[in-house]
Write an enzyme that holds these catalytic residues in place. Sequence first.
Site, PDB file in Angstrom:
ATOM      1  N   GLU A   4      43.461  48.406  40.122  1.00 60.20           N
ATOM      2  CA  GLU A   4      42.286  48.207  41.118  1.00 60.20           C
ATOM      3  C   GLU A   4      40.975  47.355  40.450  1.00 60.20           C
ATOM      4  O   GLU A   4      41.161  47.427  39.393  1.00 60.20           O
ATOM      5  CB  GLU A   4      41.881  49.718  41.519  1.00 60.20           C
ATOM      6  CG  GLU A   4      42.804  50.444  42.219  1.00 60.20           C
ATOM      7  CD  GLU A   4      42.440  51.651  42.853  1.00 60.20           C
ATOM      8  OE1 GLU A   4      41.219  51.988  42.620  1.00 60.20           O
ATOM      9  OE2 GLU A   4      43.344  52.391  43.442  1.00 60.20           O
TER      10      GLU A   4
ATOM     11  N   GLN B 208      50.176  21.828  19.165  1.00 60.26           N
ATOM     12  CA  GLN B 208      49.700  21.016  18.011  1.00 60.26           C
ATOM     13  C   GLN B 208      50.842  20.154  17.503  1.00 60.26           C
ATOM     14  O   GLN B 208      50.198  19.032  17.074  1.00 60.26           O
ATOM     15  CB  GLN B 208      49.356  22.401  16.960  1.00 60.26           C
ATOM     16  CG  GLN B 208      48.743  21.713  15.563  1.00 60.26           C
ATOM     17  CD  GLN B 208      47.383  21.484  15.730  1.00 60.26           C
ATOM     18  OE1 GLN B 208      46.694  21.743  16.727  1.00 60.26           O
ATOM     19  NE2 GLN B 208      46.529  20.629  14.848  1.00 60.26           N
TER      20      GLN B 208
ATOM     21  N   GLY C 144      50.336  16.824  19.123  1.00 58.59           N
ATOM     22  CA  GLY C 144      49.193  16.248  18.970  1.00 58.59           C
ATOM     23  C   GLY C 144      48.512  15.987  20.344  1.00 58.59           C
ATOM     24  O   GLY C 144      48.275  16.865  20.962  1.00 58.59           O
TER      25      GLY C 144
ATOM     26  N   GLU D 277      50.616  44.400  32.301  1.00 55.55           N
ATOM     27  CA  GLU D 277      51.310  45.505  31.982  1.00 55.55           C
ATOM     28  C   GLU D 277      50.758  46.220  30.837  1.00 55.55           C
ATOM     29  O   GLU D 277      51.347  46.957  30.030  1.00 55.55           O
ATOM     30  CB  GLU D 277      52.939  45.446  31.619  1.00 55.55           C
ATOM     31  CG  GLU D 277      53.378  44.770  33.155  1.00 55.55           C
ATOM     32  CD  GLU D 277      55.073  45.096  33.222  1.00 55.55           C
ATOM     33  OE1 GLU D 277      55.634  46.117  32.618  1.00 55.55           O
ATOM     34  OE2 GLU D 277      55.564  44.709  34.102  1.00 55.55           O
TER      35      GLU D 277
ATOM     36  N   THR E 106      46.866  45.672  28.479  1.00 61.13           N
ATOM     37  CA  THR E 106      46.509  44.664  27.441  1.00 61.13           C
ATOM     38  C   THR E 106      47.186  44.903  25.960  1.00 61.13           C
ATOM     39  O   THR E 106      47.738  46.125  25.886  1.00 61.13           O
ATOM     40  CB  THR E 106      44.958  44.470  27.193  1.00 61.13           C
ATOM     41  OG1 THR E 106      44.638  45.816  26.695  1.00 61.13           O
ATOM     42  CG2 THR E 106      44.449  44.335  28.542  1.00 61.13           C
TER      43      THR E 106
HETATM   44  C1  LIG Z   1      47.997  37.559  36.800  1.00 61.76           C
HETATM   45  C2  LIG Z   1      47.885  39.117  36.843  1.00 61.76           C
HETATM   46  C3  LIG Z   1      49.102  39.705  37.228  1.00 61.76           C
HETATM   47  C4  LIG Z   1      49.048  41.253  37.226  1.00 61.76           C
HETATM   48  N1  LIG Z   1      50.081  41.906  37.887  1.00 61.76           N
HETATM   49  C5  LIG Z   1      49.955  43.181  38.332  1.00 61.76           C
HETATM   50  C6  LIG Z   1      50.741  43.878  39.084  1.00 61.76           C
HETATM   51  O1  LIG Z   1      51.493  43.056  39.709  1.00 61.76           O
HETATM   52  N2  LIG Z   1      50.479  45.201  39.320  1.00 61.76           N
HETATM   53  C7  LIG Z   1      49.339  45.819  38.909  1.00 61.76           C
HETATM   54  O2  LIG Z   1      49.317  46.878  39.011  1.00 61.76           O
HETATM   55  N3  LIG Z   1      48.386  45.186  37.825  1.00 61.76           N
HETATM   56  C8  LIG Z   1      48.705  43.739  37.777  1.00 61.76           C
HETATM   57  N4  LIG Z   1      47.774  43.076  36.712  1.00 61.76           N
HETATM   58  C9  LIG Z   1      46.761  43.666  36.223  1.00 61.76           C
HETATM   59  C10 LIG Z   1      46.588  44.215  34.748  1.00 61.76           C
HETATM   60  O3  LIG Z   1      47.729  44.852  34.390  1.00 61.76           O
HETATM   61  C11 LIG Z   1      45.321  44.389  34.337  1.00 61.76           C
HETATM   62  O4  LIG Z   1      44.809  43.234  34.290  1.00 61.76           O
HETATM   63  C12 LIG Z   1      45.167  44.887  32.847  1.00 61.76           C
HETATM   64  O5  LIG Z   1      45.982  46.300  32.765  1.00 61.76           O
HETATM   65  C13 LIG Z   1      43.879  45.075  32.343  1.00 61.76           C
HETATM   66  O6  LIG Z   1      42.954  45.644  33.110  1.00 61.76           O
HETATM   67  P1  LIG Z   1      41.562  44.779  33.657  1.00 61.76           P
HETATM   68  O7  LIG Z   1      41.863  43.584  33.865  1.00 61.76           O
HETATM   69  O8  LIG Z   1      40.784  45.747  34.362  1.00 61.76           O
HETATM   70  O9  LIG Z   1      40.622  44.919  31.935  1.00 61.76           O
HETATM   71  P2  LIG Z   1      40.047  45.952  31.431  1.00 61.76           P
HETATM   72  O10 LIG Z   1      40.659  47.273  31.521  1.00 61.76           O
HETATM   73  O11 LIG Z   1      38.670  45.513  31.883  1.00 61.76           O
HETATM   74  O12 LIG Z   1      39.840  45.346  29.828  1.00 61.76           O
HETATM   75  C14 LIG Z   1      39.037  44.664  29.342  1.00 61.76           C
HETATM   76  C15 LIG Z   1      39.081  44.406  27.968  1.00 61.76           C
HETATM   77  O13 LIG Z   1      38.804  45.535  27.403  1.00 61.76           O
HETATM   78  C16 LIG Z   1      39.806  46.300  26.527  1.00 61.76           C
HETATM   79  N5  LIG Z   1      39.875  47.561  26.343  1.00 61.76           N
HETATM   80  C17 LIG Z   1      39.693  48.453  27.627  1.00 61.76           C
HETATM   81  N6  LIG Z   1      39.831  49.799  27.307  1.00 61.76           N
HETATM   82  C18 LIG Z   1      39.978  49.580  25.993  1.00 61.76           C
HETATM   83  C19 LIG Z   1      40.357  50.628  24.842  1.00 61.76           C
HETATM   84  N7  LIG Z   1      40.374  51.954  25.394  1.00 61.76           N
HETATM   85  N8  LIG Z   1      40.474  50.192  23.618  1.00 61.76           N
HETATM   86  C20 LIG Z   1      40.308  48.840  23.242  1.00 61.76           C
HETATM   87  N9  LIG Z   1      40.358  47.861  24.180  1.00 61.76           N
HETATM   88  C21 LIG Z   1      40.077  48.176  25.569  1.00 61.76           C
HETATM   89  C22 LIG Z   1      40.934  45.260  27.199  1.00 61.76           C
HETATM   90  O14 LIG Z   1      42.269  45.521  26.061  1.00 61.76           O
HETATM   91  C23 LIG Z   1      40.475  43.959  27.345  1.00 61.76           C
HETATM   92  O15 LIG Z   1      40.435  43.084  26.516  1.00 61.76           O
HETATM   93  C24 LIG Z   1      47.809  41.954  36.730  1.00 61.76           C
HETATM   94  C25 LIG Z   1      47.044  41.162  36.030  1.00 61.76           C
HETATM   95  C26 LIG Z   1      46.857  39.724  36.082  1.00 61.76           C
HETATM   96  C27 LIG Z   1      45.816  39.051  35.600  1.00 61.76           C
END
Ligand SMILES: Cc1cc2nc3c(=O)[nH]c(=O)nc-3n(C[C@H](O)[C@H](O)[C@H](O)COP(=O)(O)OP(=O)(O)OC[C@H]3O[C@@H](n4cnc5c(N)ncnc54)[C@H](O)[C@@H]3O)c2cc1C
Length: 368
Positions: free
Chosen positions: A116, A326, A329, A353, A355
């Site tokens: 969300e 790379q 080039g 799925e 980060t």
């Molecule tokens: C192209 C695309 C397709 C997607 N498809 C789907 C889908 O089909 N269904 C679905 O449900 N979701 C989907 N997603 C969502 C995706 O799984 C999320 O974007 C992802 O889980 C990260 O959540 P966020 O973007 O809110 O980042 P955030 O949770 O806001 O994270 C931002 C940064 O903070 C870091 N971070 C957050 N918490 C911690 C912690 N506790 N410790 C260390 N670092 C942390 C993260 O690693 C990241 O670097 C998709 C996303 C994209 C971009």
Amino acid sequence: MLRDAVRSLAEAKIAPHAAAVDEEARFPREALDALTANDLHAVHVPEEYGGAGADALATVIVIEEVARVCASSSLIPAVNKLGSLPVILSGSEALKKKYMAPLAKGEAMFSYCLSEPDAGSDAAGMKTRAVRDGDFWVLNGVKRWITNAGESEFYTVMAVTDPEKRSKGISAFVVEKSDPGVSFGAPEKKLGIKGSPTREVYLDNVRIPADRMIGEEGTGFATAMKTLDHTRITIAAQALGIAQGALDYAKGYVKERKQFGKPIADFQGVQFMLADMAMKIEAARQLTYAAAAKSERNDSDLTFQGAAAKCFASDVAMEVTTDAVQLLGGYGYTRDYPVERMMRDAKITQIYEGTNQVQRIVMARNLP
Ligand SMILES: Cc1cc2nc3c(=O)[nH]c(=O)nc-3n(C[C@H](O)[C@H](O)[C@H](O)COP(=O)(O)OP(=O)(O)OC[C@H]3O[C@@H](n4cnc5c(N)ncnc54)[C@H](O)[C@@H]3O)c2cc1C
């Protein structure tokens, strides 16, 4: 045999459109048609529900080979598994019969709605609500970043049924595109996988029969996490395929490109880069296939292995595609060659799925 068959199909029917799909940010219709015609669009669906009955390793090989030529297209078999696995793992027999047959026949795709706007890594912080009303549930909320939204007929939606219980108060449902109150946001403008539509899904008083709940009330979050244990391996496969595609292209290029009077492949500095790329890919492949075998057997260490495969293979894909650019080039930096697309496509495998920071949290909590 499966790899050869998918590779031939991918090279003949999917690769020729990959650049245009990226350039025009359009859904890879040709890929969907080719995959469906060859029963490769949702290979994981068990035979008892009319599917091809591919095991986890066969599914990985299909995704890997499609991703080798077009990462966007590989999200068709991958997300069909992601969206439908909650039903396969936890759904009633009636739900499985109803939803797996059209998926297997290629009449419908399946998406997965967990994330969300304010609940990404902390998915249990979701706000989408499902409220019981007699024999129905009424859903309200916004799901964000949903792959293949708008293209899919079916959506597994995780929603809060008891706000007091956080993750144990979340339930899973099947929502259909045609259910009144379902609509979609504008496609996101992305860095890569531009052929795979990513949109918000709006649920506005969506009233669905109670038997569309997947499993028991309150088990939706557990089902969503169990699903990811299995499907992170498919993202590892996607990353692996992207990396292999970049290596294969670079391997051919360095033999043709001449500088200082000889092919650049003759320089040891170039050879060492290619060796490292191939070594990393092979390590990622072994980890991914071992994880797929664990997925098939539902081994107790699957959570660690699935996270490890996804994290490792996606980091490898980012490194290998960057090195492929790379090796080409200045030419590698242009859209006249496919490696910059592969580099942009690789990036998402480190993000979705969960980060790669989240994968490391998962691994640390489940150390072997
Ligand atoms: C192209 C695309 C397709 C997607 N498809 C789907 C889908 O089909 N269904 C679905 O449900 N979701 C989907 N997603 C969502 C995706 O799984 C999320 O974007 C992802 O889980 C990260 O959540 P966020 O973007 O809110 O980042 P955030 O949770 O806001 O994270 C931002 C940064 O903070 C870091 N971070 C957050 N918490 C911690 C912690 N506790 N410790 C260390 N670092 C942390 C993260 O690693 C990241 O670097 C998709 C996303 C994209 C971009």
